[in-house]
Design an enzyme around this catalytic site. Structure first.
Site, short mmCIF file in Angstrom:
data_model
loop_
_atom_site.label_atom_id
_atom_site.label_comp_id
_atom_site.label_asym_id
_atom_site.label_seq_id
_atom_site.Cartn_x
_atom_site.Cartn_y
_atom_site.Cartn_z
N SER A 164 -52.10 -27.73 -56.30
CA SER A 164 -52.95 -27.37 -57.45
C SER A 164 -53.87 -26.58 -57.36
O SER A 164 -54.35 -25.75 -58.29
CB SER A 164 -53.39 -28.56 -58.16
OG SER A 164 -53.80 -29.47 -57.06
N HIS A 174 -46.84 -29.12 -61.44
CA HIS A 174 -47.08 -27.51 -61.89
C HIS A 174 -45.95 -26.73 -61.66
O HIS A 174 -45.76 -25.62 -61.82
CB HIS A 174 -48.12 -26.87 -60.63
CG HIS A 174 -49.46 -27.68 -60.59
ND1 HIS A 174 -50.28 -27.74 -61.88
CD2 HIS A 174 -49.98 -28.62 -60.04
CE1 HIS A 174 -51.40 -28.45 -61.67
NE2 HIS A 174 -51.15 -29.01 -60.55
N LYS A 225 -48.50 -30.75 -68.79
CA LYS A 225 -49.12 -29.30 -68.25
C LYS A 225 -48.07 -28.45 -69.10
O LYS A 225 -48.14 -28.05 -70.42
CB LYS A 225 -48.86 -29.29 -66.70
CG LYS A 225 -50.17 -30.19 -66.34
CD LYS A 225 -50.18 -30.28 -64.60
CE LYS A 225 -51.53 -31.04 -64.46
NZ LYS A 225 -51.60 -31.66 -63.38
#
Ligand SMILES: *Cc1c(COP(=O)(O)O)cnc(C)c1O
Length: 386
Positions: A178, A206, A237
């Site tokens: 990240s 992610h 996300k």
């Protein structure tokens, strides 16, 4: 006095410039945000596909609330589990190519619940040193022995596995890191897991929605499948809503449902969220133009941003850090950007290693080519002036 000591600790945080503040946004999630009364161009959200404020998703949430109400009323194993949760889990499992999936309220809870369900005293966890805090916390909660290997260092991991006599072994890694944006050596990790009879847990917070065919995530991109693989995808996300899921072989997921305390001892997430998430999955699957836009912006940033002392790190993901090194210089750069209307966070130790303070740019499909151009130009001017 407890309160006096706490006040002194707060003052010390402040004195060391470590006290965090929240900025209040007055507009929906997106690149153009009104923050503390100012119009800002933001490069700090994880809303990689630009879905968080997508009207179609908001409508699905409204429809879901009409059909299901607002709350679930209980934990999943008592009476807070709805048929739309089953539908969501089935769709998530198929989407990432696993037998079964379990839907958690957040990624933090998925990680802190899953690890202690798989290993405990007498077992060992092998974790990349740059893993997300929720994986570290899950490891600590499990009471298993924790070995942290240098970032992406497959040889060091192999030595640690070979030296271990633990009963059960679990390798844990972020897929996309990240603060660096690089991707873990997943195929090599799975090879080690097979050789040393370990589980391999991959946190794709992610990567889900962004990597792989139709955004099916990092494992699908790498073409990996195994009953040893435990996949974690988060839904706050790229998916633009909230929640997370753990997917894998059906018995493994059944075990997590029986044992993960962060699944069992918490109220089920609102079924209306599941309705929004089903729509989100559809948008992700048909999100080729969003992913193409994102890839174009990443390429544009690398073409346009020519730095001398600072360094744009070699990331192919939406996380695009600019390495500055010195803490004060990174903070000054973030402040100077803010003053020109650009919102990019500075990341300092202990979040990143000493001497590697950086700006963490995150790009989304909702950014435009003009936005990235403005960012690159401003950064080059600032580096010259710094
Ligand atoms: C954001 C994040 C999480 C936590 O997910 P939430 O749904 O926000 O709780 C876990 N792992 C990684 C790598 C993350 O970036």
């Amino acid at each position: 006095m407890l309160l006096d000591a706490l006040k002194a600790d707060l003052a010390e945080l402040d004195a060391r410039s470590l006290k965090r503040v929240r900025r209040g946004l007055d507009t929906p999630c997106g690149p153009h945000a009104r923050v503390n009364g100012r119009d800002m161009l933001a490069f700090c959200s994880n809303d990689y596909l630009g879905l968080a404020a997508e009207p179609e998703l908001a409508r699905a949430l409204q429809t879901g609330a009409k059909r299901w109400g607002s709350g679930s009323g209980a934990s999943h194993l008592v009476s807070g589990h709805y048929t739309i949760h089953d539908t969501l889990e089935a769709r998530l499992a198929v989407f990432v190519g696993c037998e079964r999936a379990l839907y958690f309220s957040t990624g933090y809870m998925a990680n802190t619940g899953t690890i202690p369900a798989l290993v405990g005293r007498g077992d060992a966890i092998f974790a990349d040193r740059l893993n997300h805090a929720s994986l570290v916390d899950g490891a600590l909660l499990s009471r298993a022995e924790l070995h942290r290997y240098p970032h992406a260092d497959v040889a060091a991991l192999e030595r640690a596995l070979a030296a271990s006599s633990a009963k059960r072994k679990l390798i844990v890694t972020d897929s996309v890191f990240s603060m660096d944006g690089d991707v873990a050596p997943l195929a090599a990790l799975l090879e080690l897991a097979e050789r040393f009879d370990a589980w391999l847990m991959v946190d794709d917070a992610h990567g889900f929605g962004v990597l792989g065919p139709e955004g099916r995530g990092a494992l699908r991109e790498a073409g990996l499948a195994s009953w040893r693989l435990i996949y974690v995808g988060t839904l706050g996300k790229a998916a633009g809503v909230s929640g997370a899921f753990v997917a894998g072989q059906a018995d493994v997921v059944e075990w997590l449902m029986q044992k993960a305390r962060t699944y069992i001892f918490t109220t089920g997430a609102s079924p209306a969220l599941a309705a929004a998430l089903l729509k989100s999955l559809e948008l992700i699957e048909n999100g080729e133009s969003r992913r193409a836009q994102l890839a174009g912006l990443i390429a544009q940033l690398h073409t346009e941003l020519k730095l001398e002392r600072w360094q744009l790190m070699p990331s192919r993901t939406p996380i695009q850090p600019v390495l500055i090194g010195d803490n004060a210089e990174a903070v000054a750069a973030a402040r100077a950007l803010w003053d020109t209307g650009l919102w990019v966070p500075a990341i300092r130790p202990p979040t990143v290693p000493q001497g590697s303070a950086r700006l963490r740019i995150s790009l989304t499909a909702a950014h435009s080519s003009d936005d990235v151009h403005r960012l690159a130009q401003t950064l080059m001017q600032l580096e010259h002036g710094a």
